[in-house]
Motif scaffolding. Sequence first.
Motif, PDB file in Angstrom:
ATOM      1  N   GLU A 115      -2.529   6.382   7.454  1.00  0.00           N
ATOM      2  CA  GLU A 115      -3.925   6.553   7.867  1.00  0.00           C
ATOM      3  C   GLU A 115      -4.400   5.343   8.677  1.00  0.00           C
ATOM      4  O   GLU A 115      -5.067   5.494   9.700  1.00  0.00           O
ATOM      5  CB  GLU A 115      -4.833   6.759   6.660  1.00  0.00           C
ATOM      6  N   GLN A 130       0.569   7.042   2.278  1.00  0.00           N
ATOM      7  CA  GLN A 130      -0.666   7.707   2.721  1.00  0.00           C
ATOM      8  C   GLN A 130      -1.626   6.698   3.351  1.00  0.00           C
ATOM      9  O   GLN A 130      -2.155   6.911   4.432  1.00  0.00           O
ATOM     10  CB  GLN A 130      -1.332   8.426   1.547  1.00  0.00           C
ATOM     11  N   GLU A 131      -1.855   5.581   2.650  1.00  0.00           N
ATOM     12  CA  GLU A 131      -2.775   4.567   3.164  1.00  0.00           C
ATOM     13  C   GLU A 131      -2.268   3.958   4.471  1.00  0.00           C
ATOM     14  O   GLU A 131      -3.035   3.812   5.430  1.00  0.00           O
ATOM     15  CB  GLU A 131      -2.962   3.442   2.128  1.00  0.00           C
ATOM     16  N   CYS A 137       0.845  -1.193   0.000  1.00  0.00           N
ATOM     17  CA  CYS A 137       0.000   0.000   0.000  1.00  0.00           C
ATOM     18  C   CYS A 137       0.884   1.249   0.000  1.00  0.00           C
ATOM     19  O   CYS A 137       2.090   1.180   0.204  1.00  0.00           O
ATOM     20  CB  CYS A 137      -0.971  -0.004   1.180  1.00  0.00           C
TER      21      CYS A 137
END
Length: 146
Positions: free
Chosen positions: A41, A37-38, A34
């Motif tokens: 988060e 950013q993912e 991934c």
Amino acid sequence: MSEKTTYYVLKEKAVPDVLLKVVAAKKLIEEKKCSVQEATEIIGISRSSFYKYKDDINPFHEDTKGKTVNVVIQLLDEPGILSRVLDEIAHFKVNILTIHQSVPVGGSASLTLSVKIPETGVDYADLVSAIENVEGVHYVKILARE
């Protein structure tokens, strides 16, 4: 010359939560492919925290015997420095699997090494410290351990 890096081994409970989250995010990125950013988060940290610490925290694997360690070394472009680095590595009786030196730019060159840690259990942190102490070496960074 740049300051030499000092390494510490800490129990997990002594490591700040943000650093543990950076490790968790790095694992997510590696395993699930991934984005940063993912991962940040999902883990619950900011991207700026991730980027600030990502190169400074890695899980410690006690069983490094028979493992491959990949390092990058920044060194001065002067006769004999590479030879001294290789002599230092030879003292640890590790097997050099690959070696690549970049074309020197601005008086410095990058050396990328893959070394096989013998079953006798060489401490790779001691190896890194020994290389860092070679005159003319700017820094040593562990890229990966397999």
